[in-house]
Design an enzyme around this catalytic site. Structure first.
Site, PDB file in Angstrom:
ATOM      1  N   ASP A  38       4.531  -3.762  -6.643  1.00 46.21           N
ATOM      2  CA  ASP A  38       4.079  -3.385  -4.733  1.00 46.21           C
ATOM      3  C   ASP A  38       5.222  -1.892  -4.729  1.00 46.21           C
ATOM      4  O   ASP A  38       4.972  -0.934  -4.271  1.00 46.21           O
ATOM      5  CB  ASP A  38       4.351  -4.303  -3.510  1.00 46.21           C
ATOM      6  CG  ASP A  38       5.680  -4.944  -3.544  1.00 46.21           C
ATOM      7  OD1 ASP A  38       6.991  -5.359  -4.363  1.00 46.21           O
ATOM      8  OD2 ASP A  38       5.342  -5.986  -2.722  1.00 46.21           O
ATOM      9  N   ASP A 173       4.737  -9.112   1.190  1.00 44.10           N
ATOM     10  CA  ASP A 173       5.073 -10.290   1.722  1.00 44.10           C
ATOM     11  C   ASP A 173       4.710  -9.940   3.057  1.00 44.10           C
ATOM     12  O   ASP A 173       3.784 -11.063   3.520  1.00 44.10           O
ATOM     13  CB  ASP A 173       6.419 -10.457   1.560  1.00 44.10           C
ATOM     14  CG  ASP A 173       6.217 -11.294  -0.477  1.00 44.10           C
ATOM     15  OD1 ASP A 173       6.148 -10.852  -0.777  1.00 44.10           O
ATOM     16  OD2 ASP A 173       8.130 -11.613  -0.649  1.00 44.10           O
TER      17      ASP A 173
HETATM   18 MG    MG Z   1      11.672 -13.669   0.746  1.00 43.00          MG
END
Ligand code: MG
Ligand code: ADP
Length: 383
Positions: A38, A173
């Site tokens: 990412d 995330d």
């Molecule tokens: Mg984390």
């Protein structure tokens, strides 16, 4: 799932009553494939899971945020109108970073009383931090009656984590916690932030997460080291391949053409990222087409690359993946998350799931925790 009513009663204990509260949640995630890609502008394939942080929140008429964690049994306070020096290492930094960065990005954020509780395992690579940040962001944005701009919220949470904890994480995330879809994995292009949702059919397969219960100390510093190594590799390669901005822009053949220009370690780091991007795109297609033997090989290859080229696995993770490979009905297994401990993710035929758990515990020890997870929605208001 954490029971929202328990969190409400904790709120009453902290703040006197629970009138006018609103309740929000955001999930953790398991990354199926696309690890350490990412922050290289590459591709990832995370799945938001049915483990969440639940936030109960009520607006105050000042600029103070008070937050209590049921898990930690600790409270923290800060004033949005007065910045104080950051003290690294406190859990409240995840809340403060989120609130202050949302403000910096133009959201109207006011004083708020917050109680939160999570059933995402902490520090296990399932992203309890982004789950907490997005649940808090959802509450702060909604209490200010503002549009739920998930992309801007995710970016604020990520930058907040950079500034307030020093972890230079990529966008995966927070993006998964914001945009997760029930029954789907997200194939995300971390450069454009465009994504497509790919069905994860769990009638025939279970998604099983094995938690080593181990988190090695060097995890946080090694993460930032890897990020720096990737930037160094780009700096060298761009002398030979003009116009590249990130390892995303380098093909495997170009990397090999200039391999001798790179120190050996940087070559291996770049090799992982470049081949992992290709594996992630191939895995998304295999998942879509339900070609589970192809998916399995890609997951095992990802683990090998993380173990040998990127050097972020651990003996515990290797033992779990090596064991999974020997169990019938396993359609792929690999470490998931940043590494140096944490969890593996495995795709296992439903009617072999019991045997899988038994055999994994036999090899690792009866203390091994195994979670069955389902693909779940992103941040939302509940109740
Ligand atoms: Mg984390
Ligand atoms: P991961 O995101 O993989 O779980 P991180 O190290 O990124 O691991 O984030 C874990 C940290 O997030 C914890 O050490 C703590 O500071 C914070 N955190 C997560 N969930 C909670 C919670 N429910 N209460 C308080 N702090 C939490």
């Amino acid at each position: 799932m954490v029971a929202p009513n328990n969190v409400r009663s904790e709120f009453t204990q902290c703040f006197g009553d629970d009138s006018d509260v609103r309740v929000f949640c955001a999930p953790g995630r398991v990354n199926l494939i696309g690890e350490h890609t990412d922050y290289n502008d590459g591709f990832v394939l995370p799945i938001a899971i049915d483990r969440n942080t639940v936030v109960v929140a009520r607006a105050r008429n000042d600029s103070i945020i008070r937050v209590y964690s049921v898990n930690r049994k600790q409270e923290g306070t800060f004033d949005l109108d007065h910045a104080t020096p950051i003290q690294k290492g406190q859990w409240t930094n995840y809340v403060e970073g989120t609130a202050r960065l949302l403000r910096q990005k133009g959201f109207r954020i006011g004083g708020t009383d917050i109680v939160l509780e999570s059933d995402v395992p902490v520090g296990a690579g399932l992203s309890s931090s982004a789950s907490l940040e997005m649940a808090v962001a959802a509450a702060l944005v909604r209490l200010g009656d503002q549009p739920f701009d998930r992309e801007r919220m995710a970016l604020a949470c990520q930058e907040g984590e950079h500034e307030y904890t020093g972890a230079m994480i990529g966008i995966m995330d927070q993006f998964a916690a914001a945009f997760g879809e029930e029954g789907h994995a997200l194939l995300l292009d971390c450069r454009s932030l465009e994504f497509i949702a790919i069905p994860v059919l769990l009638e025939h397969h279970a998604l099983l997460v094995c938690d080593t219960g181990v988190k090695h100390d060097l995890a946080a510093s090694a993460y930032n080291d890897r990020r720096r190594e990737c930037a160094e590799a780009v700096e060298i390669l761009e002398k030979f391949i003009p116009g590249i901005r990130a390892l995303r822009d380098v093909s495997e053949s170009k990397l090999n053409a200039y391999a001798t220009e790179l120190p050996e370690v940087l070559y291996r780091r770049a090799h992982h990222v470049i081949t992992e991007n290709a594996r992630t795109l191939a895995a998304a297609e295999a998942l879509q087409e339900r070609q589970y033997t192809v998916l399995a090989e890609l997951m095992y290859a990802s683990h090998e690359s993380l173990r040998k080229d990127y050097e972020v696995s651990s003996p515990e993770l290797d033992l779990l993946v090596d064991t999974a490979r020997t169990i019938p009905g396993v359609a792929g297994s690999r470490m998931t998350g940043g590494g140096f401990g944490g969890c593996t993710v495995s795709f296992v035929e439903q009617d072999r799931a019991e045997e899988f758990m038994f055999r994994m515990r036999e090899a690792y020890g009866t203390e091994l925790k195994v979670y069955t997870v389902r693909a779940s929605p992103g941040a939302e208001e509940i109740c």
